[in-house]
Write an enzyme that holds these catalytic residues in place. Structure first.
Site, PDB file in Angstrom:
ATOM      1  N   GLY A 182       0.840  -1.194   0.000  1.00  0.00           N
ATOM      2  CA  GLY A 182       0.000   0.000   0.000  1.00  0.00           C
ATOM      3  C   GLY A 182       0.868   1.235   0.000  1.00  0.00           C
ATOM      4  N   GLY A 222       0.433   5.663   0.838  1.00  0.00           N
ATOM      5  CA  GLY A 222      -0.492   6.719   1.231  1.00  0.00           C
ATOM      6  C   GLY A 222       0.099   8.079   0.996  1.00  0.00           C
ATOM      7  CG  PHE A 280       2.540  11.215   5.378  1.00  0.00           C
ATOM      8  CD1 PHE A 280       2.615  12.538   5.020  1.00  0.00           C
ATOM      9  CD2 PHE A 280       1.594  10.818   6.294  1.00  0.00           C
ATOM     10  CE1 PHE A 280       1.748  13.458   5.588  1.00  0.00           C
ATOM     11  CE2 PHE A 280       0.732  11.730   6.857  1.00  0.00           C
ATOM     12  CZ  PHE A 280       0.807  13.053   6.501  1.00  0.00           C
ATOM     13  CE  LYS A 303       8.244   3.439  -1.472  1.00  0.00           C
ATOM     14  NZ  LYS A 303       9.246   3.214  -2.512  1.00  0.00           N
ATOM     15  CB  VAL A 304       2.444   0.098   3.762  1.00  0.00           C
ATOM     16  CG1 VAL A 304       2.310  -0.987   4.814  1.00  0.00           C
ATOM     17  CG2 VAL A 304       2.070   1.453   4.355  1.00  0.00           C
ATOM     18  CE  LYS A 325       2.173   5.512   7.595  1.00  0.00           C
ATOM     19  NZ  LYS A 325       0.889   5.902   8.157  1.00  0.00           N
ATOM     20  CG  ASP A 360      -7.833  11.038   7.007  1.00  0.00           C
ATOM     21  OD1 ASP A 360      -8.799  11.358   6.288  1.00  0.00           O
ATOM     22  OD2 ASP A 360      -6.732  10.695   6.547  1.00  0.00           O
TER      23      ASP A 360
HETATM   24  P1  ADP Z   1      -0.267   7.291   4.915  1.00  0.00           P
HETATM   25  O1  ADP Z   1      -0.125   7.668   6.359  1.00  0.00           O
HETATM   26  O2  ADP Z   1       0.909   7.666   4.089  1.00  0.00           O
HETATM   27  O3  ADP Z   1      -1.570   7.751   4.329  1.00  0.00           O
HETATM   28  P2  ADP Z   1      -1.365   4.719   5.485  1.00  0.00           P
HETATM   29  O4  ADP Z   1      -1.079   4.458   6.905  1.00  0.00           O
HETATM   30  O5  ADP Z   1      -2.756   5.217   5.171  1.00  0.00           O
HETATM   31  O6  ADP Z   1      -0.282   5.701   4.858  1.00  0.00           O
HETATM   32  O7  ADP Z   1      -1.074   3.409   4.638  1.00  0.00           O
HETATM   33  C1  ADP Z   1      -1.218   3.397   3.229  1.00  0.00           C
HETATM   34  C2  ADP Z   1      -1.861   2.102   2.779  1.00  0.00           C
HETATM   35  O8  ADP Z   1      -1.003   1.004   3.102  1.00  0.00           O
HETATM   36  C3  ADP Z   1      -3.188   1.784   3.449  1.00  0.00           C
HETATM   37  O9  ADP Z   1      -4.272   2.421   2.847  1.00  0.00           O
HETATM   38  C4  ADP Z   1      -3.237   0.274   3.315  1.00  0.00           C
HETATM   39  O10 ADP Z   1      -3.683  -0.112   2.032  1.00  0.00           O
HETATM   40  C5  ADP Z   1      -1.771  -0.126   3.461  1.00  0.00           C
HETATM   41  N1  ADP Z   1      -1.510  -0.448   4.873  1.00  0.00           N
HETATM   42  C6  ADP Z   1      -1.210   0.425   5.855  1.00  0.00           C
HETATM   43  N2  ADP Z   1      -1.060  -0.197   7.035  1.00  0.00           N
HETATM   44  C7  ADP Z   1      -1.260  -1.502   6.792  1.00  0.00           C
HETATM   45  C8  ADP Z   1      -1.281  -2.664   7.622  1.00  0.00           C
HETATM   46  N3  ADP Z   1      -1.051  -2.571   8.929  1.00  0.00           N
HETATM   47  N4  ADP Z   1      -1.541  -3.865   7.048  1.00  0.00           N
HETATM   48  C9  ADP Z   1      -1.787  -3.949   5.716  1.00  0.00           C
HETATM   49  N5  ADP Z   1      -1.805  -2.885   4.884  1.00  0.00           N
HETATM   50  C10 ADP Z   1      -1.546  -1.673   5.407  1.00  0.00           C
END
Ligand code: ADP
Length: 672
Positions: A20, A22, A24, A26-27, A42, A134
């Site tokens: 994933g 977002g 900020f 990449k995960v 993350k 959010d």
């Molecule tokens: P940002 O803070 O940059 O917005 P997020 O925390 O929203 O990033 O994470 C981005 C994406 O990564 C999420 O929308 C999800 O699809 C994936 N993701 C984040 N955390 C997890 C997790 N614990 N397990 C699986 N996927 C995750």
């Protein structure tokens, strides 16, 4: 003191593919070596964070203070000079958003199950003095037991004087934002969260948003008025609850407390929503302590002492991951008998380590599919896409649409955090240790490891990760199969206008050559359907956008065959065979090549650039200014039951609803 090498992370975790991305971060999927537990890692580049660095700190501080069955657990924070890594509980079920999309909309019964969990999470978060700010289905992930976990606390607030104090910062996603936020008024965080929960509830029950418009100002007007249409399938009870939550006047809105035993929430249940944490902070589990003490030849007292520091270092991670294992009924065991290296890597070792994990610090894109976990031997060229455009600022006063990429607005919490919640150790003595403390044969390496540990002053020594699990299991080395970037076939504006037959031939060639990737760039290198100035879906597209993926599975009769049987045999790999999952759109077709070719012929029309590797298409769209607005994958695969072709979809970056509309459009235009 920050350490400047990635091996700090690689000491403890194997790192796999991107799951994933977002505003900020990449995960990536990872595996904690000592427990064998999967984790989500993350990864944030400090240089890209800039002014947003405080938000990351906010998120980390909040997550340290939150421990709840419906809040994603933070295990470990690693900070280097250039990066911040947050190791999190892994939620394999993906985003609630994708689940809604796959199902069109959810039944009232299923919505209730999820909604109770959302209420539980928010009641807890609010009880700890935080407002999330959010809330949206992209920020609720599904775990392996199909339970929801709340993520993304980067915009949360903990007002100094408590949640009753007013906030000023306007943040969150416009479509979910409460009217008072949009109007720039001061607001109470918990009240704004209830509005967003109302929007979320509507999205669950209806499969689309209550307030939506391509034009941001129109969207804001709709939200400010609080007018939305209730579709006919909503029960009177649902209509009432939605109305009570989406009240323009915040004081007239339901509170989370009132939601706990609201008649709609209680329907079919005998008790109100349980919001207390079943895994409170500060609780220490004796089994986990014993395992750690035995494994590292340390007294239990010392072990408790180290764990109780809650530093969110490797000790915290090891403890929490052991606890997670125990809670899932798995043996509380550490894998301490794997080969051990000295913790401090030489530069050469470090490079080798990175290579073995395909984890390249300089490579800031996600096309290093070295997973060996889900997608086999796909490795994408490093320079296909740059990832510098992780997010685009969104200002409420701009005319930007709600369909902008999934972004974090530049506004951030100005509220200061209060001190951390105390975490005093309370040993759980209730359950006797289930096993006799077995005597373990320690290898010489393990003994050395213990020595290293004491040198480190860490308390817990570690085996260094030598080889990823995939390699240890004797799987083929994924890097060895990767194709040099030079081998890519780059389709420029002219070449892509060539016939789909040409592409098919290239595809065939790719198979014969053993994995040539095909990069296709759209004529204008941007997606019109994702235009920042208004997400200009034409009226036909808009009509389609009202539908969901499920509806695309009907009427699938127009197929163009582009590969002859002999050519098909030329392809080295067939499509993957997978089980039906909710992120897989079923077709009624049985020929994967036909489906693939249909999609291939449509992507350029939709101004989607893509890299093809076998049956996976890594897609992206760009704005007029060259910003990457969306990244997603489409993979043609074969389902087992029923034996038909499916299309696995995964959004990696970009606004969730825009992605939904775009993929619907691609698949319906492809007539599959
Ligand atoms: P940002 O803070 O940059 O917005 P997020 O925390 O929203 O990033 O994470 C981005 C994406 O990564 C999420 O929308 C999800 O699809 C994936 N993701 C984040 N955390 C997890 C997790 N614990 N397990 C699986 N996927 C995750």
């Amino acid at each position: 003191m920050p350490v400047d090498y990635t091996s700090e992370l690689l000491k403890y975790y194997e790192v796999y593919e991107t799951i994933g991305s977002g505003g900020f971060a990449k995960v990536k999927l990872g595996r904690h070596i000592l427990t064998g537990e999967k984790v989500a890692i993350k990864i944030m580049e400090k240089k890209d964070l800039g002014d947003d660095l405080p938000r990351v700190k906010t998120e980390i501080e909040a997550m340290k203070n939150l421990s709840h069955q419906h809040v994603c657990r933070l295990y470990h924070v690693i900070e280097t000079n250039s990066k911040i890594y947050m190791v999190l509980e892994y939620c394999p079920g993906g985003e609630l958003f994708d689940y809604i999309v796959a199902k069109d909309r959810l039944s009232e019964e299923e919505t209730r199950v999820f909604f109770r969990q959302i209420v539980s999470a928010l009641a807890y978060v609010h009880s700890q003095g935080y407002a999330h700010r959010d809330l949206k289905p992209e920020n609720l992930l599904i775990d392996e037991d199909h339970n929801l976990k709340l993520i993304d606390f980067g915009l949360c607030a903990k007002p100094k004087g408590g949640l009753g104090y007013e906030l000023m910062t306007c943040c969150g996603s416009p479509a979910y934002a409460a009217p008072e936020l949009i109007q720039g008024k001061s607001y109470i965080g918990s009240e704004a969260d209830v509005w967003s929960m109302g929007v979320l509830l509507f999205a669950l029950l209806c499969g689309y948003l209550p307030f939506d418009d391509d034009n941001c100002m129109v969207l804001y007007r709709k939200i400010t008025k609080g007018h939305y249409d209730n579709p006919r399938w909503l029960s009177p009870g649902s209509v009432l609850l939605l109305n009570q939550m989406m009240q323009v006047e915040p004081k007239r809105r339901l509170t989370v407390r009132q939601l706990l035993d609201h008649p709609w929430v209680m329907k079919g249940y005998s008790s109100p929503v349980e919001w207390h944490s079943t895994r409170p902070l500060g609780h220490i589990d004796e089994d986990c302590i014993t395992e750690m003490a035995v494994s590292f030849k340390q007294s239990k007292q010392r072990t408790v002492q180290l764990v109780s520091e809650w530093k969110y270092d490797h000790t915290t991670a090891m403890y929490l991951l052991l606890l997670a294992k125990k809670q899932r009924g798995r043996p509380v065991r550490l894998r301490v008998d794997v080969p051990v290296q000295d913790l401090a890597c030489s530069p050469l070792q470090e490079i080798q380590l990175k290579k073995s994990l395909h984890f390249n610090e300089d490579d800031d894109d996600d096309y290093d599919d070295d997973d060996g976990v889900h997608r086999g031997s796909m490795v994408f060229p490093a320079d296909c896409y740059d990832d510098d455009n992780a997010w685009i600022p969104l200002t409420p006063k701009s005319t930007q649409t709600a369909h902008t990429p999934r972004t974090k607005p530049p506004y951030q919490s100005s509220e200061k955090r209060q001190g951390e919640v105390g975490q005093s150790p309370v040993i759980d003595q209730r359950k006797p240790r289930p096993r006799n403390t077995e005597k373990r044969e320690r290898t010489r390496e393990n003994k050395e490891n213990l020595t290293v540990s004491s040198r480190d002053g860490n308390g817990f020594a570690l085996p260094a990760p030598v080889t990823p699990v995939s390699s240890r299991k004797g799987r083929p080395n994924k890097t060895a199969q990767s194709t040099p970037v030079n081998n890519n076939i780059i389709h420029t504006a002219e070449t892509q206008r060539e016939s789909s037959h040409r592409r098919a031939a290239e595809q065939q060639q790719s198979g014969q050559q053993g994995g040539v990737e095909i990069l296709v760039l759209s004529p204008e290198r941007r997606s019109r359907s994702l235009d920042m100035a208004g997400c200009q879906l034409d009226s036909g597209q808009k009509r389609k956008a009202g539908k969901v993926f499920g509806s695309l599975e009907r009427g699938l009769d127009k197929v163009i065959t582009m590969l002859t049987p002999s050519k098909k045999r030329g392809l080295r790999d067939g499509p993957r065979r997978i089980k039906a999952q909710y992120n897989v759109t079923l077709t009624s077709q049985t020929n994967a090549d036909q489906v693939l070719n249909q999609i291939l012929s449509v992507l350029p029309e939709k101004n989607v650039d893509f890299v093809q590797k076998g049956y996976t298409l890594k897609c992206r769209t760009q704005s007029d200014f060259g910003k990457v607005t969306m990244q997603f994958e489409l993979e043609v695969c074969m389902l087992q039951k029923p034996e038909v072709v499916g299309i696995r979809r995964q959004r990696l970056k970009g606004d969730a609803w825009v992605y939904k509309h775009l993929v619907e459009d691609i698949l319906s235009t492809s007539s599959i």
